[in-house]
Design an enzyme around this catalytic site. Structure first.
Site, PDB file in Angstrom:
ATOM      1  N   GLY A   1       0.698  -1.284   0.076  1.00 40.67           N
ATOM      2  CA  GLY A   1      -0.088  -0.197  -0.136  1.00 40.67           C
ATOM      3  C   GLY A   1       0.680   1.231  -0.096  1.00 40.67           C
ATOM      4  O   GLY A   1       1.740   1.421  -0.531  1.00 40.67           O
ATOM      5  N   SER A   2       0.385   2.323   0.864  1.00 38.10           N
ATOM      6  CA  SER A   2       0.979   3.748   0.615  1.00 38.10           C
ATOM      7  C   SER A   2       2.009   3.619   1.083  1.00 38.10           C
ATOM      8  O   SER A   2       3.084   4.824   0.843  1.00 38.10           O
ATOM      9  CB  SER A   2       0.028   4.650   1.243  1.00 38.10           C
ATOM     10  N   THR A   3       2.881   3.059   2.009  1.00 34.75           N
ATOM     11  CA  THR A   3       4.207   2.956   2.457  1.00 34.75           C
ATOM     12  C   THR A   3       5.115   2.862   1.257  1.00 34.75           C
ATOM     13  O   THR A   3       6.397   3.156   1.334  1.00 34.75           O
ATOM     14  CB  THR A   3       4.560   1.713   3.569  1.00 34.75           C
ATOM     15  N   ASN A   4       4.659   2.205   0.014  1.00 35.73           N
ATOM     16  CA  ASN A   4       5.331   2.114  -1.196  1.00 35.73           C
ATOM     17  C   ASN A   4       5.597   3.472  -1.663  1.00 35.73           C
ATOM     18  O   ASN A   4       6.500   3.405  -2.806  1.00 35.73           O
ATOM     19  CB  ASN A   4       4.691   0.934  -1.997  1.00 35.73           C
TER      20      ASN A   4
END
Length: 559
Positions: free
Chosen positions: A274-277
Site C-alpha cells: 500500500g501507501s508505504t510504497n
C-alpha cells in the site's frame, strides 16, 4: 585309525594356533560397541549476551526389563512414573517387554533425578549423559530463534539456519560389553572427543524485542487482527534490533503450537504494502527530475487507468496540492500522476534497486523475495496501482529496508541479524558488515525525509505516530489484502513505517497489522504501535532529541 587321529590332531593345532587370532578377533567384534559422545550445542544470545537458547546437561534413562522381577514391576512403574513425569500405564508397558534388554524410559531427565533413581530400589536402570535445549525467554522472538527436535537438529529459525555451527560435532567411544550390555572392566577403549558447538550472538536487543512484542500483541488483540509484525532496525548498520510477531511461538511448548506459528512472519509473509510504497515512486520521480517537492498538481479524487477508475481514500473536490502535501495526505491519484511522468520501466528499476523481488541477504531465516512482476507484464491498471503499493508484494523486512535506505542518505545496507559468533577458543568474532549500495542521491533522500516528516505533521495521515520532543518521519499504509485461501482480496493490511530523529536518523520502526476487524487504516492501527515501540527504543538506547525544529516547508499550493 592312526590316519584319522592325525587329522583331528592337525585340526586341533589349527584351531588353537593358526585360527585362534581369527576367532579372538570375531569375539572381540561381537563385544565391541560404538557409543556416541554428544557435543554440547552452542547458545543463542541477544546482542548484550542475554541467553535466548541454552543447552544444559541431561540424562537419558533406560532399563533392562529382563532384570525386573514380575512381582516388583507395579511398584517400579509407580516410582518411575512419579519421578519421570510419565503415566504408570506407559512405564508398566515398557517393563513388561521382557523380550528385550533395552527400553528407553525418558529423555531430557534432570541429572539430579537420574542419580536419585539410580540409587533407589528399581533395578537394572541406566542413565546416559545427554543434553537438552532450554529457552529461558519463552516466546520472546520465538519464531526467529526456532527450536531443536528430539534428534538434536534445528527445526526452524536460527536453530535451523545456523545448525551446523551451533551443533558442533559428536564424538564417539568404542567399548567392550558383556552379554548383559554392561561394559567389561579393564578392557581397551578408543575415544574421539566431541567438538562443542559455537555460540551465536544476535543483533536483537532483548528489552526492545519485549516492548515490540507487547505492543503489537496488544494491538492484534484489540483490533481482532489475524497477525501483526514489528521490526526495529538500526539506520547506520541495518542491524535488526527487534523482530516481533503476534501471535508468537512459545519455544517451551512448540509441539503444541499450530504450524502457522513456526514461520517468522516478519521475513516470510508476503503482502501488498500500500501507501508505504509511495516513497519509492517519489524517489523515482525525484531522481528523474520529473517533480520537485513543490511541484503543484491539480488533484481530483479519482483517475482512470486502463479499464479501472482508481480513487483516493476519501472523496474530495479537485485540489491544488504540492507533491509534498500529496505525500503527506497519501493521495493515490497524485502518486499515479507522478508515476506517469516517470514511466513503468524506471519505476520498476527503482523498485528493484530498493530490493523488491530479491531475497534479502544478512542471514535472516526464512526471508522471502516477495513478488515484483516484470514491468512488461504489468496490466493496464497495474502500471498505475504499483505506484501506490498494490500489484506488488513484499515482506515486512523488505519494507523496513526501504526506509533504512532513505534514512541513511540513500545508501542501502543488507539487513543483519547475527552480530557475531564464538570461535573454537571461545573468542567472539564479529560478523562482517552488510553490503552497502547507493540507491538514490543524498539530496533525494533528504527531500523524501522532509516529505515524510510532513506526513507525521498536522496535515498528514500519520499524526498518531508523533513523539513529543522528537522529530519523526514516516508513512502510513492501508492496502487491500489478498487472501490466498479465498483466492480473492479480502480485508486490509494496515501499516506504518518511519524513523527518528528525522534530521539525524538512528532507528527505523515498522509495524504491520494483518486483516484487522476493528478499524483498518494504517494511521489508526499501526501508527500508535510505531509510537510505542520507537518511544521505548530511543529511551532504551539513550538517543537524545536533536533539539532542532522541523523546517518550514511549502505544503499548499500558493503558500
Amino acid at each position: 585309525m592312526t590316519f584319522i587321529l592325525s587329522i583331528f590332531a592337525g585340526r586341533l593345532i589349527q584351531m588353537q594356533g593358526l585360527d585362534s587370532k581369527v576367532y579372538e578377533a570375531a569375539a572381540a567384534d561381537q563385544r565391541q560397541h560404538t557409543e556416541t559422545i554428544p557435543a554440547k550445542r552452542g547458545s543463542i544470545t541477544d546482542v548484550n549476551g542475554h541467553d535466548l537458547a541454552v543447552t544444559v546437561e541431561a540424562r537419558e534413562v533406560s532399563i533392562d526389563p529382563t532384570k525386573v522381577p514380575a512381582d516388583v514391576r507395579a511398584k517400579a512403574a509407580a516410582i518411575l512414573a512419579q519421578q519421570l513425569g510419565k503415566s504408570e500405564q506407559e512405564i508398566a508397558a515398557k517393563l513388561a517387554r521382557t523380550g528385550t534388554h533395552y527400553q528407553l524410559l525418558a529423555r531430557d531427565v534432570d541429572p539430579v533425578v537420574a542419580t536419585r533413581l539410580l540409587q533407589g530400589p528399581v533395578p537394572a536402570l541406566s542413565a546416559k549423559k545427554t543434553y537438552k535445549r532450554l529457552y529461558p525467554a519463552g516466546e520472546l522472538a520465538g519464531s526467529l530463534i526456532g527450536f531443536v527436535g528430539d534428534e538434536g537438529n534445528g527445526l526452524g529459525g536460527m536453530e535451523q539456519a545456523r545448525n551446523s555451527l551451533l551443533a558442533g560435532r559428536d564424538g564417539e567411544q568404542r567399548v567392550e560389553t558383556g552379554r548383559d550390555g554392561q561394559r567389561i572392566p579393564m578392557t581397551s577403549s578408543q575415544r574421539t572427543a566431541p567438538v562443542d558447538g559455537q555460540d551465536v550472538r544476535l543483533t536483537i536487543d532483548r528489552d526492545i524485542q519485549w516492548a515490540a512484542q507487547k505492543s503489537i500483541g496488544e494491538q492484534v488483540r484489540k483490533s481482532e487482527a489475524d497477525s501483526g509484525t514489528v521490526i526495529v532496525m538500526d539506520v547506520r548498520t541495518s542491524q535488526i534490533v527487534a523482530m516481533a510477531n503476534a501471535p508468537e511461538l512459545d519455544l517451551n511448548n512448540w509441539r503444541k503450537a499450530p504450524a502457522s506459528r513456526y514461520s517468522n512472519k516478519a521475513a516470510a509473509d508476503v503482502f501488498e504494502p500500500g501507501s508505504t510504497n509511495k516513497v519509492i515512486t517519489a524517489a523515482a520521480a525525484l531522481e528523474a527530475k520529473a517533480v520537485t517537492p513543490d511541484t503543484v498538481y491539480q488533484v481530483p479524487d479519482r483517475i482512470r487507468c486502463a479499464d479501472q477508475v482508481l480513487r483516493d481514500a476519501h472523496a474530495h473536490k479537485v485540489e491544488a496540492l504540492t507533491f509534498r502535501q500529496a505525500m503527506a495526505q497519501s493521495s493515490n491519484v497524485a502518486t499515479v500522476m507522478a508515476a506517469r511522468k516517470v514511466g513503468s520501466q524506471k519505476l520498476y528499476e527503482m523498485l528493484k534497486a530498493f530490493g523488491f523481488g530479491s531475497t534479502p541477504g544478512g542471514g535472516v531465516p526464512s526471508a522471502e523475495a516477495g513478488l515484483l512482476p516484470d514491468y512488461r507484464k504489468w496490466s493496464g491498471s497495474q502500471s498505475c496501482t504499483v505506484a501506490y503499493g498494490q500489484g506488488v508484494s513484499v515482506t515486512a523486512l523488505q519494507m523496513a529496508s526501504v526506509y533504512q535506505t532513505i534514512a541513511n542518505g540513500g545508501v542501502r545496507i543488507e539487513p543483519q541479524i547475527v552480530a557475531g559468533t564464538t570461535d573454537a577458543t571461545g573468542r567472539f568474532v564479529p560478523a562482517p558488515a552488510g553490503k552497502q549500495t547507493r540507491v538514490v542521491s543524498e539530496t533525494t533522500a533528504e527531500e523524501i525525509a522532509t516529505m515524510l516528516e510532513s506526513a507525521v505533521g498536522e496535515e498528514g495521515t500519520g499524526q498518531l505516530a508523533a513523539i513529543d520532543g522528537y522529530r519523526v518521519a514516516g508513512k502510513t499504509g492501508t492496502a487491500n489484502r489478498y487472501d490466498a485461501e479465498l483466492g480473492r482480496y479480502e480485508g486490509y493490511t494496515a501499516s506504518f513505517v518511519g524513523f527518528a530523529p528525522a534530521d539525524d536518523p538512528r532507528l527505523v520502526v515498522l509495524s504491520v497489522v494483518q486483516n484487522p476487524k476493528n478499524g483498518h487504516f494504517g494511521g489508526e492501527l499501526a501508527a500508535p504501535v510505531f509510537k510505542d515501540v520507537m518511544t521505548f527504543a530511543i529511551k532504551s538506547k539513550k538517543i537524545p532529541p536533536t533539539g532542532s525544529a522541523a523546517p518550514t516547508v511549502r505544503t499548499r499550493a500558493g503558500q
